[in-house]
Design a protein around this motif. Structure first.
Motif, PDB file in Angstrom:
ATOM      1  N   ALA A  16      78.950  49.377  84.889  1.00 43.74           N
ATOM      2  CA  ALA A  16      77.846  49.321  85.854  1.00 43.74           C
ATOM      3  C   ALA A  16      77.076  48.011  85.732  1.00 43.74           C
ATOM      4  CB  ALA A  16      76.910  50.509  85.647  1.00 43.74           C
ATOM      5  N   LEU A  17      76.794  47.584  84.495  1.00 42.80           N
ATOM      6  CA  LEU A  17      76.057  46.334  84.293  1.00 42.80           C
ATOM      7  C   LEU A  17      76.861  45.151  84.808  1.00 42.80           C
ATOM      8  CD1 LEU A  17      73.625  44.817  83.109  1.00 42.80           C
ATOM      9  CD2 LEU A  17      74.826  44.780  80.903  1.00 42.80           C
ATOM     10  N   HIS A  19      79.287  45.085  87.158  1.00 37.75           N
ATOM     11  CA  HIS A  19      79.439  45.053  88.614  1.00 37.75           C
ATOM     12  C   HIS A  19      78.112  44.783  89.317  1.00 37.75           C
ATOM     13  CE1 HIS A  19      83.671  45.805  89.148  1.00 37.75           C
ATOM     14  NE2 HIS A  19      83.632  46.752  88.229  1.00 37.75           N
ATOM     15  N   ASP A  20      76.997  45.212  88.729  1.00 40.46           N
ATOM     16  CA  ASP A  20      75.696  44.908  89.316  1.00 40.46           C
ATOM     17  C   ASP A  20      75.449  43.401  89.319  1.00 40.46           C
ATOM     18  OD1 ASP A  20      72.960  45.652  90.266  1.00 40.46           O
ATOM     19  OD2 ASP A  20      72.381  44.772  88.350  1.00 40.46           O
ATOM     20  N   ASN A  21      75.760  42.736  88.218  1.00 42.70           N
ATOM     21  CA  ASN A  21      75.556  41.292  88.141  1.00 42.70           C
ATOM     22  C   ASN A  21      76.613  40.527  88.925  1.00 42.70           C
ATOM     23  OD1 ASN A  21      73.307  40.400  85.980  1.00 42.70           O
ATOM     24  ND2 ASN A  21      74.182  42.363  85.378  1.00 42.70           N
ATOM     25  N   ALA A  23      77.997  41.506  91.666  1.00 41.56           N
ATOM     26  CA  ALA A  23      77.678  41.631  93.090  1.00 41.56           C
ATOM     27  C   ALA A  23      76.606  40.634  93.526  1.00 41.56           C
ATOM     28  CB  ALA A  23      77.223  43.053  93.395  1.00 41.56           C
ATOM     29  N   GLN A  24      75.753  40.219  92.596  1.00 43.81           N
ATOM     30  CA  GLN A  24      74.665  39.298  92.930  1.00 43.81           C
ATOM     31  C   GLN A  24      75.054  37.832  92.779  1.00 43.81           C
ATOM     32  OE1 GLN A  24      70.846  40.364  91.038  1.00 43.81           O
ATOM     33  NE2 GLN A  24      71.789  42.303  90.459  1.00 43.81           N
ATOM     34  N   LYS A 124      72.089  39.121  79.014  1.00 43.64           N
ATOM     35  CA  LYS A 124      71.985  40.565  79.201  1.00 43.64           C
ATOM     36  C   LYS A 124      73.058  41.292  78.403  1.00 43.64           C
ATOM     37  CE  LYS A 124      70.271  40.232  83.976  1.00 43.64           C
ATOM     38  NZ  LYS A 124      70.448  40.758  85.359  1.00 43.64           N
ATOM     39  N   ARG A 205      66.102  47.725  78.639  1.00 43.73           N
ATOM     40  CA  ARG A 205      66.370  48.321  79.956  1.00 43.73           C
ATOM     41  C   ARG A 205      66.978  49.704  79.802  1.00 43.73           C
ATOM     42  NH1 ARG A 205      63.325  45.479  83.574  1.00 43.73           N
ATOM     43  NH2 ARG A 205      63.792  43.257  83.494  1.00 43.73           N
TER      44      ARG A 205
END
Length: 205
Positions: A16-17, A19-21, A23-24, A124, A205
């Motif tokens: 999740a971490l 793919h979140d980064n 995507a941005q 991160k 986080r």
């Protein structure tokens, strides 16, 4: 503004971490064996750079591979140098912590080395975010968030905080003497100021 994701070969981020980064990001750089981790996420970098001692190549290598064999700089340094050359402004680094402690400490040192080269430079992992902050810093955080302040080298002087459970007022943080570990956000807006030094902020986080 150009957002760059750099993936190192340390402790892998959660799916999740990552793919979140991803995507941005406008660009994705794998630092050496970080490319192997990317493959596990079924994702390919735009470029792989490093001494390539841990990189496991694909059959066709559908991306650029840049060999930088010198041992004076680690793979994160090589990736950040490349990102700077290509106009990166906001850098998110994953996989730079965990495994060997000496490599984690080296990567924290690299934050200081490159901090002035980018508008933001954030490391991160699955536990939180770490960055060097400016002498006057403000951020919005959920109440109850754990944060820590550490002097990266020597002392940080005249540290003042607002919005934390254990406030500091014109106090010094010094390696081996005093730090600001495990404080708690009590107001949504947090202010941190200091006069001299290199102040590392960790946000859980």
């Amino acid at each position: 503004m150009k957002k760059v994701l750099i993936l190192c070969n340390g402790c892998p981020p959660s799916r999740a971490l990552f793919h979140d980064n991803f995507a941005q990001a406008d660009s994705f750089i794998a630092a050496d064996g970080g490319a192997n981790i990317a493959q596990n996420f079924n994702t390919l970098p735009d470029v792989v750079i490093g001494d390539l001692d841990s990189y496991e190549p694909l059959a066709n290598e559908p991306y650029e591979v840049i060999s930088r064999p010198d041992q004076e700089h680690n793979d994160l340094e090589k990736a950040l140098t490349y990102a700077r050359k290509k106009g990166g402004t906001h850098i998110h680094i994953l996989g730079a912590t965990g495994h060997r402690l000496d490599q984690t400490l080296k990567n924290l040192s690299v934050l200081k080395q490159f901090n002035s080269s980018f508008q933001s430079l954030v490391m991160k992992d699955n536990f939180g975010e770490t960055q060097l902050i400016a002498p006057s810093y403000k951020t919005e955080l959920p109440i109850g968030t754990t944060i820590s302040l550490f002097p990266l080298s020597g002392s940080v002087t005249n540290v003042t905080t607002k919005g934390l459970k254990y406030p500091l007022t014109n106090e010094s943080l010094t390696n081996g003497v005093r730090d600001g570990s495990s404080n708690e956000v009590v107001e949504q807006t947090v202010h941190i100021t200091y006069k001299k030094g290199d102040l590392l902020l960790f946000v859980r986080r």
